[in-house]
Design an enzyme around this catalytic site. Structure first.
Site, mmCIF file in Angstrom:
data_model
loop_
_atom_site.group_PDB
_atom_site.id
_atom_site.type_symbol
_atom_site.label_atom_id
_atom_site.label_comp_id
_atom_site.label_asym_id
_atom_site.label_seq_id
_atom_site.Cartn_x
_atom_site.Cartn_y
_atom_site.Cartn_z
ATOM 1 N N SER A 119 0.830 -1.210 0.000
ATOM 2 C CA SER A 119 0.000 0.000 0.000
ATOM 3 C C SER A 119 0.858 1.251 0.000
ATOM 4 C CB SER A 119 -0.863 0.071 1.259
ATOM 5 O OG SER A 119 -1.575 -1.083 1.458
ATOM 6 N N HIS A 140 -2.040 -3.249 -6.729
ATOM 7 C CA HIS A 140 -2.633 -2.801 -5.455
ATOM 8 C C HIS A 140 -4.142 -3.009 -5.479
ATOM 9 C CE1 HIS A 140 -3.967 0.471 -2.576
ATOM 10 N NE2 HIS A 140 -3.294 -0.381 -1.841
ATOM 11 N N GLU A 152 -4.764 -1.025 -8.838
ATOM 12 C CA GLU A 152 -3.786 -0.074 -9.379
ATOM 13 C C GLU A 152 -2.492 -0.837 -9.687
ATOM 14 O OE1 GLU A 152 -5.060 3.966 -7.069
ATOM 15 O OE2 GLU A 152 -4.320 2.319 -5.871
ATOM 16 N N ASN A 191 -5.656 5.906 -2.791
ATOM 17 C CA ASN A 191 -5.354 6.215 -1.394
ATOM 18 C C ASN A 191 -4.985 7.682 -1.198
ATOM 19 O OD1 ASN A 191 -6.053 3.795 -0.328
ATOM 20 N ND2 ASN A 191 -3.974 2.972 -0.215
HETATM 21 N N1 LIG Z 1 -5.707 -4.465 4.512
HETATM 22 C C1 LIG Z 1 -5.946 -3.686 3.489
HETATM 23 O O1 LIG Z 1 -7.018 -3.061 3.381
HETATM 24 C C2 LIG Z 1 -4.936 -3.556 2.373
HETATM 25 C C3 LIG Z 1 -5.353 -2.987 1.149
HETATM 26 C C4 LIG Z 1 -4.439 -2.926 0.078
HETATM 27 C C5 LIG Z 1 -3.150 -3.389 0.261
HETATM 28 N N2 LIG Z 1 -2.763 -3.928 1.464
HETATM 29 C C6 LIG Z 1 -1.387 -4.443 1.556
HETATM 30 O O2 LIG Z 1 -1.451 -5.867 1.439
HETATM 31 C C7 LIG Z 1 -0.381 -6.455 2.178
HETATM 32 C C8 LIG Z 1 -0.956 -7.435 3.177
HETATM 33 O O3 LIG Z 1 -1.828 -6.734 4.048
HETATM 34 P P1 LIG Z 1 -2.970 -7.473 4.901
HETATM 35 O O4 LIG Z 1 -3.898 -6.410 5.348
HETATM 36 O O5 LIG Z 1 -3.476 -8.641 4.146
HETATM 37 O O6 LIG Z 1 -2.102 -7.978 6.142
HETATM 38 P P2 LIG Z 1 -2.455 -9.128 7.197
HETATM 39 O O7 LIG Z 1 -1.684 -8.815 8.419
HETATM 40 O O8 LIG Z 1 -3.927 -9.332 7.287
HETATM 41 O O9 LIG Z 1 -1.843 -10.442 6.503
HETATM 42 C C9 LIG Z 1 -0.475 -10.645 6.313
HETATM 43 C C10 LIG Z 1 -0.244 -12.142 6.258
HETATM 44 O O10 LIG Z 1 1.112 -12.365 5.912
HETATM 45 C C11 LIG Z 1 1.577 -13.457 6.668
HETATM 46 N N3 LIG Z 1 3.030 -13.423 6.710
HETATM 47 C C12 LIG Z 1 3.856 -13.071 7.722
HETATM 48 N N4 LIG Z 1 5.137 -13.215 7.322
HETATM 49 C C13 LIG Z 1 5.108 -13.649 6.037
HETATM 50 C C14 LIG Z 1 6.103 -14.014 5.092
HETATM 51 N N5 LIG Z 1 7.403 -13.914 5.381
HETATM 52 N N6 LIG Z 1 5.710 -14.452 3.892
HETATM 53 C C15 LIG Z 1 4.393 -14.533 3.560
HETATM 54 N N7 LIG Z 1 3.418 -14.225 4.429
HETATM 55 C C16 LIG Z 1 3.776 -13.785 5.644
HETATM 56 C C17 LIG Z 1 0.895 -13.324 8.010
HETATM 57 O O11 LIG Z 1 0.880 -14.572 8.715
HETATM 58 C C18 LIG Z 1 -0.487 -12.861 7.583
HETATM 59 O O12 LIG Z 1 -1.359 -13.959 7.355
HETATM 60 C C19 LIG Z 1 0.396 -5.309 2.798
HETATM 61 O O13 LIG Z 1 1.447 -4.970 1.938
HETATM 62 C C20 LIG Z 1 -0.642 -4.184 2.840
HETATM 63 O O14 LIG Z 1 -0.074 -2.905 2.845
HETATM 64 C C21 LIG Z 1 -3.635 -4.023 2.515
#
Ligand SMILES: NC(=O)c1ccc[n+]([C@@H]2O[C@H](COP(=O)([O-])OP(=O)(O)OC[C@H]3O[C@@H](n4cnc5c(N)ncnc54)[C@H](O)[C@@H]3O)[C@@H](O)[C@H]2O)c1
Length: 318
Positions: A119, A140, A152, A191
């Site tokens: 993000s 994204h 995106e 964003n």
């Molecule tokens: N939550 C949102 O609304 C949102 C929206 C767009 C983008 N993002 C981006 O998506 C990505 C993930 O965010 P999220 O909200 O799903 O986070 P989250 O914390 O819900 O999930 C992350 C997952 O990654 C796992 N993890 C930990 N270490 C890891 C590794 N070494 N390799 C692979 N997996 C691993 C964790 O166990 C967890 O299940 C981030 O880069 C975030 O910025 C999030």
């Protein structure tokens, strides 16, 4: 049909895995935490059941087989084996993503491309030290990833020719609306727009102009409704650009220009009120987060389906 590895089975990763499986692809969903994989599988099955309600006969066949196209694994090599695409949705920490890319590098075939769901990091920063720098891009997604159409996409001048185009085609074929940015900027498009709105919403709240429920109503029942159909430039065209030149000239000097996190948000955080996940933030929340998310997703799905039906009938772009 492509083989897709999704790394990270949290909020975003499990939704991305579901999206591609529902689009007919084979998916390996990897997470080092086995508990997260169990949670992801339960959530995907529940979401697929939701999507089946009201789906067309053609969609039903694909959806019914989607759950069977996902394998869940805590073995990175197993996930990456034979993958055409790797979608990385690991935690938003530079060190975690970089370490994951380091482990991933020897497991990738030459033609495999990697898309990060970051993000906040720029693609230039993410790609800086990775051996597959010419094959990593940003895709994204928005939560919930299977439902929100926008993705995106960011590539760099050094990105291998064809990688971004392949990604755009893959996403479009899964029903997404991908937008390929012309520059690699933090926050991409949506964003940045969202942050600008949040800054002014907090300014109105802190200035005592209206409470949170009133500001939310102004967005939800006013401009937000219109924005589900038309973007800001289309709205400006319809309103008249002579009018908009006056509106912006008069109002912009009145708006907040702060660059720190807004005080109304910081105040909630100081009190440990982090929103729906802690039972309270600007509002109070009952029941489990999962139940609320399911209910929200069901409403979002109905809204999207009725919007898309309207577009098909009128033949107009949104
Ligand atoms: N939550 C949102 O609304 C949102 C929206 C767009 C983008 N993002 C981006 O998506 C990505 C993930 O965010 P999220 O909200 O799903 O986070 P989250 O914390 O819900 O999930 C992350 C997952 O990654 C796992 N993890 C930990 N270490 C890891 C590794 N070494 N390799 C692979 N997996 C691993 C964790 O166990 C967890 O299940 C981030 O880069 C975030 O910025 C999030």
């Amino acid at each position: 049909m492509e083989r897709i590895a999704v790394l990270g089975a949290g909020t975003m990763g499990h939704g991305i895995a579901q999206l591609f499986a529902a689009g007919g692809h084979f998916v390996a969903l990897y997470d080092p935490n086995a508990g997260q994989l169990d949670k992801a599988e339960r959530s995907i099955r529940a979401q697929l059941a939701l999507l089946r309600e009201g789906a067309s006969a053609a969609e039903l066949t694909t959806l019914e087989q989607a759950a069977g196209r996902i394998v869940y694994t805590s073995d990175l090599a197993e996930a990456a084996a034979g993958a055409d695409w790797v979608f990385e949705a690991a935690p938003e920490q530079a060190a975690v993503k970089q370490e994951l890319y380091r482990q991933l590098a020897p497991l990738l075939a030459d033609q495999t491309a990697v898309a990060s769901n970051t993000s906040t990091f720029s693609l230039a920063a993410l790609a800086a030290d990775v051996p597959f720098a010419d094959r990593i891009v940003i895709a994204h997604f928005f939560n919930p990833a299977p439902l929100v159409p926008l993705v995106e996409v960011v590539s760099l001048p050094r990105t291998k020719e064809g990688v971004a185009d392949r990604l755009m085609r893959l996403l479009s074929a899964c029903g997404k609306t991908p937008i390929l940015l012309r520059k690699d900027v933090p926050g991409f498009i949506a964003n940045r727009l969202q942050a600008a709105v949040m800054r002014e919403a907090c300014h109105l709240l802190a200035s005592g102009v209206a409470d949170a429920a009133q500001i939310d109503a102004a967005m939800r029942d006013g401009i937000g409704l219109r924005w589900a159909l038309s973007g800001p430039f289309e709205v400006a065209d319809y309103g008249g650009l002579d009018i908009w030149s006056k509106v912006t000239a008069h109002l912009l000097p009145e708006l907040d220009t702060g660059i720190a996190a807004p005080e109304p948000i910081l105040e909630q955080v100081r009190q440990g009120r982090l929103g729906a996940k802690t039972g309270g933030g600007f509002y109070e929340y009952d029941g489990s987060v999962q139940e609320r998310e399911q209910a929200r997703n069901a409403r979002l799905l109905r809204l999207l389906r009725s919007r898309d039906e309207g577009q098909e009938r009128s033949g107009t772009p949104s």
